[in-house]
Motif scaffolding. Structure first.
Motif, PDB file in Angstrom:
ATOM      1  N   LEU A   1       0.856  -1.179   0.000  1.00  0.00           N
ATOM      2  CA  LEU A   1       0.000   0.000   0.000  1.00  0.00           C
ATOM      3  C   LEU A   1       0.892   1.228   0.000  1.00  0.00           C
ATOM      4  O   LEU A   1       1.723   1.392   0.899  1.00  0.00           O
ATOM      5  CB  LEU A   1      -0.923  -0.005   1.221  1.00  0.00           C
ATOM      6  CG  LEU A   1      -1.839  -1.232   1.346  1.00  0.00           C
ATOM      7  CD1 LEU A   1      -2.679  -1.129   2.622  1.00  0.00           C
ATOM      8  CD2 LEU A   1      -2.745  -1.380   0.126  1.00  0.00           C
ATOM      9  N   ALA A   2       0.749   2.063  -1.005  1.00  0.00           N
ATOM     10  CA  ALA A   2       1.636   3.214  -1.184  1.00  0.00           C
ATOM     11  C   ALA A   2       1.698   4.067   0.080  1.00  0.00           C
ATOM     12  O   ALA A   2       0.675   4.334   0.723  1.00  0.00           O
ATOM     13  CB  ALA A   2       1.165   4.043  -2.373  1.00  0.00           C
ATOM     14  N   GLY A   3       2.901   4.494   0.432  1.00  0.00           N
ATOM     15  CA  GLY A   3       3.119   5.156   1.709  1.00  0.00           C
ATOM     16  C   GLY A   3       2.751   6.622   1.763  1.00  0.00           C
ATOM     17  O   GLY A   3       2.777   7.223   2.837  1.00  0.00           O
ATOM     18  N   GLY A   4       2.411   7.237   0.623  1.00  0.00           N
ATOM     19  CA  GLY A   4       2.037   8.650   0.652  1.00  0.00           C
ATOM     20  C   GLY A   4       0.844   8.928   1.527  1.00  0.00           C
ATOM     21  O   GLY A   4       0.717  10.005   2.118  1.00  0.00           O
ATOM     22  N   CYS A   5      -0.034   7.940   1.647  1.00  0.00           N
ATOM     23  CA  CYS A   5      -1.176   8.020   2.566  1.00  0.00           C
ATOM     24  C   CYS A   5      -1.635   6.601   2.859  1.00  0.00           C
ATOM     25  O   CYS A   5      -1.948   5.848   1.940  1.00  0.00           O
ATOM     26  CB  CYS A   5      -2.306   8.846   1.951  1.00  0.00           C
ATOM     27  SG  CYS A   5      -3.678   9.120   3.086  1.00  0.00           S
ATOM     28  N   ARG A   6      -1.661   6.266   4.130  1.00  0.00           N
ATOM     29  CA  ARG A   6      -2.045   4.915   4.541  1.00  0.00           C
ATOM     30  C   ARG A   6      -2.810   5.008   5.851  1.00  0.00           C
ATOM     31  O   ARG A   6      -2.463   5.818   6.721  1.00  0.00           O
ATOM     32  CB  ARG A   6      -0.802   4.051   4.714  1.00  0.00           C
ATOM     33  CG  ARG A   6      -1.080   2.602   4.990  1.00  0.00           C
ATOM     34  CD  ARG A   6       0.188   1.812   5.280  1.00  0.00           C
ATOM     35  NE  ARG A   6       1.132   1.863   4.171  1.00  0.00           N
ATOM     36  CZ  ARG A   6       2.391   2.263   4.300  1.00  0.00           C
ATOM     37  NH1 ARG A   6       2.835   2.676   5.456  1.00  0.00           N
ATOM     38  NH2 ARG A   6       3.198   2.269   3.249  1.00  0.00           N
TER      39      ARG A   6
END
Length: 221
Positions: free
Chosen positions: A124-129
């Motif tokens: 899951l992309a770390g820019g927003c989690r």
């Protein structure tokens, strides 16, 4: 306990971090804390105080030689200081938040699904989690973030190399690997538009989502 607190780490990128904070406060009712990774800035601290953001200064932990310590600190701070919040919304300084989240029942972790071309891992992309409190507890209590394996490839972030040649840890890959080890289900969502290749998104594109990433310019003046 379905309320949300936003957590973010900064390291000398205070200008774009200010815009991230403004996007949270202008568009959501969420609380927020910021951990400075190895630094301290008096003016940024003042800005955080003026915007009701909890600002903390800590040791420099993001280099690969520290493995999962950066993530462990973030989750520990959330658990210890924000017990009233059911979810942590972890963002980067170049993330912008445009709306409130919809969190389905039973979510453990939620984010934008990405397949890593280096490893074929699903992460899951770390820019927003989004991370639930019980998931944060599970990860911290397991102690897996202290494992030596996270101090070596493939858990490196190759696009960011320090002046002394050391590279940073890939929090995306570490978090995905930890979830797989512990059997934590990853829930994909289309609420985020996160371009993990690093190419900047136009604001008018990002604003159609709950959160978008990355943005390097200033939108809120």
């Amino acid at each position: 306990m379905d309320s949300v607190v936003v957590g973010m780490c900064v390291h000398n990128d205070y200008d774009i971090a200010r815009d991230a904070i403004k996007s949270v406060w202008n568009n959501t009712p969420y609380g927020m804390f910021v951990i400075d990774d190895g630094g301290y800035d008096k003016d940024f601290h003042k800005f955080c105080d003026e915007n009701y953001v909890d600002y903390q200064s800590g040791d420099r932990l993001y280099p690969l030689s520290n493995g999962g310590a950066w993530l462990d600190r973030l989750l520990n701070y959330y658990i210890k200081h924000y017990p009233q919040y059911g979810y942590l919304m972890k963002i980067d300084t170049d993330t912008r938040v445009w709306d409130e989240l919809y969190i389905p029942d039973g979510v453990k972790v939620m984010g934008q699904k990405v397949i890593d071309p280096r490893t074929d891992w699903v992460f899951l992309a770390g820019g927003c989690r989004v991370i639930s409190r019980d998931t944060a507890d599970t990860i911290v209590q397991s102690g897996v973030l202290s494992d030596e394996c996270y101090k070596h490839r493939p858990f490196d972030y190759t696009r960011h190399r320090l002046s002394d040649g050391e590279i940073l840890a890939s929090e995306d890959r570490i978090f995905a690997h930890v979830c797989d080890r512990l059997g934590i289900p990853k829930t994909p969502t289309t609420q985020f538009h996160l371009n993990w290749t690093g190419h900047e998104l136009p604001f008018d594109t990002g604003m159609q989502y709950v959160a978008s990433h990355p943005h390097y310019g200033n939108y809120y003046q």
